[in-house]
Write a protein that holds these residues in place. Structure first.
Motif, PDB file in Angstrom:
ATOM      1  N   VAL A   1       0.709  -1.091   0.030  1.00 19.79           N
ATOM      2  CA  VAL A   1       0.058  -0.096   0.119  1.00 19.79           C
ATOM      3  C   VAL A   1       0.869   1.257   0.036  1.00 19.79           C
ATOM      4  CG1 VAL A   1      -1.659   1.312   1.353  1.00 19.79           C
ATOM      5  CG2 VAL A   1      -1.883  -1.226   1.075  1.00 19.79           C
ATOM      6  N   ILE A   2       1.794   1.125   0.887  1.00 13.85           N
ATOM      7  CA  ILE A   2       2.591   2.354   0.960  1.00 13.85           C
ATOM      8  C   ILE A   2       3.309   2.694  -0.533  1.00 13.85           C
ATOM      9  CG2 ILE A   2       4.798   3.421   1.990  1.00 13.85           C
ATOM     10  CD1 ILE A   2       2.616   3.708   4.079  1.00 13.85           C
ATOM     11  N   GLU A   3       4.002   1.641  -1.039  1.00 13.23           N
ATOM     12  CA  GLU A   3       4.593   1.781  -2.193  1.00 13.23           C
ATOM     13  C   GLU A   3       3.624   2.424  -3.389  1.00 13.23           C
ATOM     14  OE1 GLU A   3       7.656   1.553  -3.347  1.00 13.23           O
ATOM     15  OE2 GLU A   3       8.124   1.308  -1.068  1.00 13.23           O
ATOM     16  N   GLU A   4       2.412   1.846  -3.216  1.00 15.43           N
ATOM     17  CA  GLU A   4       1.500   2.437  -4.295  1.00 15.43           C
ATOM     18  C   GLU A   4       1.129   4.103  -4.093  1.00 15.43           C
ATOM     19  OE1 GLU A   4      -2.747   0.755  -6.067  1.00 15.43           O
ATOM     20  OE2 GLU A   4      -1.530  -0.592  -4.858  1.00 15.43           O
ATOM     21  N   LEU A   5       1.013   4.115  -2.590  1.00 11.40           N
ATOM     22  CA  LEU A   5       0.912   5.565  -2.344  1.00 11.40           C
ATOM     23  C   LEU A   5       1.795   6.614  -2.771  1.00 11.40           C
ATOM     24  CD1 LEU A   5      -0.938   5.210   1.311  1.00 11.40           C
ATOM     25  CD2 LEU A   5      -1.964   5.893  -0.929  1.00 11.40           C
ATOM     26  N   LYS A   6       3.117   6.010  -2.617  1.00  5.63           N
ATOM     27  CA  LYS A   6       4.267   6.713  -2.911  1.00  5.63           C
ATOM     28  C   LYS A   6       4.319   7.250  -4.291  1.00  5.63           C
ATOM     29  CE  LYS A   6       8.404   5.633  -1.104  1.00  5.63           C
ATOM     30  NZ  LYS A   6       9.542   4.663  -0.495  1.00  5.63           N
ATOM     31  N   GLU A   7       3.671   6.456  -5.344  1.00  2.00           N
ATOM     32  CA  GLU A   7       4.067   6.818  -6.774  1.00  2.00           C
ATOM     33  C   GLU A   7       2.694   7.773  -7.006  1.00  2.00           C
ATOM     34  OE1 GLU A   7       2.735   3.302  -8.824  1.00  2.00           O
ATOM     35  OE2 GLU A   7       4.813   2.201  -7.908  1.00  2.00           O
ATOM     36  N   LYS A   8       1.539   7.865  -6.027  1.00  2.00           N
ATOM     37  CA  LYS A   8       0.409   8.797  -6.489  1.00  2.00           C
ATOM     38  C   LYS A   8       0.762  10.258  -5.879  1.00  2.00           C
ATOM     39  CE  LYS A   8      -2.980   5.416  -6.947  1.00  2.00           C
ATOM     40  NZ  LYS A   8      -4.627   5.391  -7.349  1.00  2.00           N
ATOM     41  N   PHE A   9       1.611  10.037  -4.550  1.00  6.70           N
ATOM     42  CA  PHE A   9       1.381  11.651  -3.778  1.00  6.70           C
ATOM     43  C   PHE A   9       2.917  11.812  -3.624  1.00  6.70           C
ATOM     44  CE2 PHE A   9      -2.609   9.235  -2.959  1.00  6.70           C
ATOM     45  CZ  PHE A   9      -3.453  10.284  -2.807  1.00  6.70           C
ATOM     46  N   ASP A  10       2.936  13.159  -3.003  1.00  7.01           N
ATOM     47  CA  ASP A  10       4.281  13.612  -2.895  1.00  7.01           C
ATOM     48  C   ASP A  10       4.597  13.498  -1.546  1.00  7.01           C
ATOM     49  OD1 ASP A  10       4.428  14.999  -5.266  1.00  7.01           O
ATOM     50  OD2 ASP A  10       3.263  16.643  -4.667  1.00  7.01           O
ATOM     51  N   TRP A  11       3.368  13.343  -0.442  1.00  3.20           N
ATOM     52  CA  TRP A  11       3.634  13.168   0.944  1.00  3.20           C
ATOM     53  C   TRP A  11       2.661  12.024   1.472  1.00  3.20           C
ATOM     54  CZ3 TRP A  11       7.300  16.015   4.076  1.00  3.20           C
ATOM     55  CH2 TRP A  11       7.829  17.190   3.415  1.00  3.20           C
ATOM     56  N   VAL A  12       3.407  11.030   2.077  1.00  2.00           N
ATOM     57  CA  VAL A  12       2.355   9.893   2.769  1.00  2.00           C
ATOM     58  C   VAL A  12       2.675  10.021   4.402  1.00  2.00           C
ATOM     59  CG1 VAL A  12       1.901   7.679   2.948  1.00  2.00           C
ATOM     60  CG2 VAL A  12       2.853   8.589   0.811  1.00  2.00           C
ATOM     61  N   ILE A  13       1.589  10.828   4.791  1.00  2.00           N
ATOM     62  CA  ILE A  13       1.603  10.931   6.361  1.00  2.00           C
ATOM     63  C   ILE A  13       0.815   9.819   7.062  1.00  2.00           C
ATOM     64  CG2 ILE A  13       1.447  12.807   8.149  1.00  2.00           C
ATOM     65  CD1 ILE A  13       2.160  14.823   6.039  1.00  2.00           C
ATOM     66  N   CYS A  14       1.531   9.096   8.109  1.00  2.00           N
ATOM     67  CA  CYS A  14       0.788   8.099   8.526  1.00  2.00           C
ATOM     68  C   CYS A  14       0.685   8.434  10.103  1.00  2.00           C
ATOM     69  CB  CYS A  14       1.961   6.911   8.791  1.00  2.00           C
ATOM     70  SG  CYS A  14       2.508   6.623   6.821  1.00  2.00           S
ATOM     71  N   ASP A  15      -0.409   8.454  10.374  1.00  2.00           N
ATOM     72  CA  ASP A  15      -0.903   8.622  11.696  1.00  2.00           C
ATOM     73  C   ASP A  15      -0.821   7.334  12.426  1.00  2.00           C
ATOM     74  OD1 ASP A  15      -1.937   9.650  13.934  1.00  2.00           O
ATOM     75  OD2 ASP A  15      -4.444   9.793  13.253  1.00  2.00           O
ATOM     76  N   SER A  16       0.084   7.355  13.563  1.00  2.00           N
ATOM     77  CA  SER A  16       0.176   6.101  14.342  1.00  2.00           C
ATOM     78  C   SER A  16      -0.681   5.838  15.557  1.00  2.00           C
ATOM     79  CB  SER A  16       1.748   6.163  14.842  1.00  2.00           C
ATOM     80  OG  SER A  16       1.736   5.090  15.484  1.00  2.00           O
ATOM     81  N   PRO A  17      -0.879   4.723  15.581  1.00  2.00           N
ATOM     82  CA  PRO A  17      -1.733   4.571  17.143  1.00  2.00           C
ATOM     83  C   PRO A  17      -0.855   4.666  18.058  1.00  2.00           C
ATOM     84  CG  PRO A  17      -1.399   2.332  15.967  1.00  2.00           C
ATOM     85  CD  PRO A  17      -0.857   3.422  14.838  1.00  2.00           C
ATOM     86  N   ALA A  18      -1.257   4.962  19.223  1.00  3.43           N
ATOM     87  CA  ALA A  18      -0.427   4.823  20.565  1.00  3.43           C
ATOM     88  C   ALA A  18       0.138   3.722  20.833  1.00  3.43           C
ATOM     89  CB  ALA A  18      -1.486   5.580  21.746  1.00  3.43           C
ATOM     90  N   GLY A  19       1.049   3.725  21.907  1.00  2.52           N
ATOM     91  CA  GLY A  19       1.609   2.363  22.120  1.00  2.52           C
ATOM     92  C   GLY A  19       2.972   2.054  21.222  1.00  2.52           C
ATOM     93  N   ILE A  20       3.602   0.897  21.625  1.00  2.00           N
ATOM     94  CA  ILE A  20       4.895   0.531  20.980  1.00  2.00           C
ATOM     95  C   ILE A  20       4.753  -0.926  20.056  1.00  2.00           C
ATOM     96  CG2 ILE A  20       6.130   1.720  22.544  1.00  2.00           C
ATOM     97  CD1 ILE A  20       6.773  -0.950  24.018  1.00  2.00           C
ATOM     98  N   GLU A  21       3.369  -1.409  20.288  1.00  2.00           N
ATOM     99  CA  GLU A  21       2.866  -2.745  19.729  1.00  2.00           C
ATOM    100  C   GLU A  21       2.902  -2.692  18.129  1.00  2.00           C
ATOM    101  OE1 GLU A  21       1.351  -1.505  22.142  1.00  2.00           O
ATOM    102  OE2 GLU A  21       2.426  -2.599  23.775  1.00  2.00           O
TER     103      GLU A  21
END
Lengths: 215, 271
Positions: free
Chosen positions: B105-125
């Motif tokens: 999914v990330i590879e595909e997004l990188k082709e379409k956009f200049d910025w891919v901003i990932c909102d992480s969940p809390a935690g370290i898991e």
């Protein structure tokens, strides 16, 4: 300088003894040219080719042979040149009895060039740990020797973990949660408040942990 | 080349989702093609903050598992044409994500956009680790209080060990964003000082976002604060942070400092 190796039949047993010696001092053959003394081998079918293979597998750098029988051809010596007296005077005694006791392990230290983050553990039972940076709250540094922190020590420092009462802990700024030397520990609550935020060293005087400002 | 940014913190409630929306919108307002990706599977929020909750059909889990095409799941923002959202699933949990699926999914997004901003969940898991896996850059969101700072420190350790860049021996670029900075509490000494936070975390400061009613209002409106009220103090702080993220040098201003009489006089004289 070259090392002389004198294999004796049975070669299987000789190789086992050799492995034992390599295990005792792994760096012994490192970078050293080795000459094979063949006088101990049977004059017929010396079995040299498989032996040379075995030695090369152990990263032993063979440069030639000594004491090959006059009638041996390339098949018997596996192409190694005969070097008359190349290893003289520095011969390794029979492998089963090492020529010298294994060298004392070198003093070792671990240098960490970045902060130790919360949740990380640095463990180095072999010696001292030097950290150029801070140790975060919730991080842990364990050393067989002393611990030097060129930054703020906020987490735990455990020195002399393998039973070394001479180990010490040094830090540029003391904010530690816990420090321990040779099993004796002290938590932040038990530390003199005047030491907080100062450059501090900690050591053992008998059964008592001492802490003092460094500068 | 697209840049993958993870907005992360360890601790919950510090402002990751607000920051993702504000930074994503600010970049898109500047004409960049941006997608914000909600990795908080099971507790999705980004769609609400972006005001897109009524238009979600497919989500990240559907795309990762191959049940939907990426184009079907992307929700385009109605206000800014170059801004899109890839929502999380609310009915699944983090185990529904796989590393291979996320990579695709990330590879595909990188082709379409200049910025891919990932909102992480809390935690370290798993969820947080998948969100940071492909990051080139991390925005570490921290409140000026001890628990948040320690959790951020833990996350920085993970960024240096669990990301693809880290396993290749490269560095993830890390930036500190201090949020919910309360001037009143700061002057009363009830919060950690900014310089102490920077000293503890030892990563460069991207910006300081003041605690503000404006942020709350924007969230309830379903609009990133940089869009709902671009002149508000938090929005201006986010715009500055985004310029720094793009590599510009912008002087750092501490929120509310000019409110005092001395600050005003001093500020004018310097200006």
């Amino acid at each position: 300088m070259a090392v002389l190796l004198a294999p004796e039949p049975p070669l299987d047993a000789w190789l086992v003894a050799l492995d034992a010696q390599i295990a005792r001092s792994p760096a012994f053959f490192e970078g050293k040219p080795v000459v094979l003394d063949l006088t101990g081998l049977p004059r017929e079918n010396p079995g040299l080719a498989p032996l040379i293979g075995e030695l090369r597998r152990r990263n032993i750098r063979l440069i030639g042979t000594e004491g090959a029988a006059a009638n041996w051809g390339v098949a018997e010596t596996a192409g190694l040149p005969a070097l008359a007296g190349a290893g003289q005077g520095i011969a390794l005694a029979p492998v089963s009895t090492p020529a010298k006791p294994p060298p004392e392990p070198e003093p070792r230290s671990l240098l960490i060039d970045s902060p130790v983050r919360s949740g990380q553990t640095v463990a180095f039972p072999e010696g001292d740990v030097i950290i150029v940076g801070s140790v975060a709250s919730g991080a842990e540094v364990i050393a067989g020797g002393s611990i030097h922190v060129y930054g703020t020590l906020r987490g735990r420092a455990v020195a002399g973990s393998a039973g070394n009462a001479k180990a010490r802990i040094f830090c540029r700024k003391m904010e530690a949660e816990l420090i321990a030397i040779d099993g004796l520990y002290r938590t932040a609550d038990d530390m003199d408040r005047a030491l907080r935020g100062r450059a501090v060293q900690a050591w053992l005087a008998g059964e008592v942990m001492m802490m003092a400002v460094l500068d | 080349m697209a840049r993958v940014v993870v907005v992360t913190s360890g601790k919950g409630g510090v402002g990751k989702t607000t920051t993702t929306a504000a930074i994503g919108a600010a970049l898109a307002q500047g004409g960049q093609k941006v997608v914000v990706v909600d990795f908080d599977v099971g507790l999705r929020n980004l769609d609400l903050i972006m005001g897109a909750e009524r238009r979600v059909v497919f989500d990240l889990v559907n795309v990762v598992q191959g049940d939907a095409k990426l184009a079907q799941a992307l929700v385009r923002d109605k206000r800014i044409e170059t801004l899109s959202l890839l929502p999380a699933s609310q009915t699944r949990d983090k185990d529904a994500l796989s590393a291979e699926g996320v990579s695709r999914v990330i590879e595909e997004l990188k082709e379409k956009f200049d910025w891919v901003i990932c909102d992480s969940p809390a935690g370290i898991e798993k969820g947080a680790q998948l969100a940071m896996l492909h990051a080139d850059t991390a925005v570490v969101v921290t409140n000026p209080e001890v628990s948040s700072v320690r959790d951020s420190d833990r996350i920085i350790g993970l960024l240096d060990s669990k990301t693809i860049r880290a396993t290749k021996g490269e560095k993830v670029e890390k930036h500190l964003l201090i949020t919910r900075y309360d001037l009143g509490r700061a002057t009363r000494g009830e919060m950690l000082k900014t310089e102490d936070v920077i000293e503890i975390l030892s990563i460069p400061l991207l910006g300081i976002i003041p605690e503000s009613e404006e942020v709350l209002r924007a969230s309830n409106l379903g609009s990133p604060v940089t869009l709902s009220n671009p002149d508000s103090a938090p929005a201006r702080a986010y715009f500055d942070a985004v310029r720094r993220l793009k590599g510009e040098t912008v002087a750092m201003s501490v929120p509310g400092e000019k409110k005092g009489l001395f600050g005003r006089l001093f500020g004018r004289r310097v200006a």
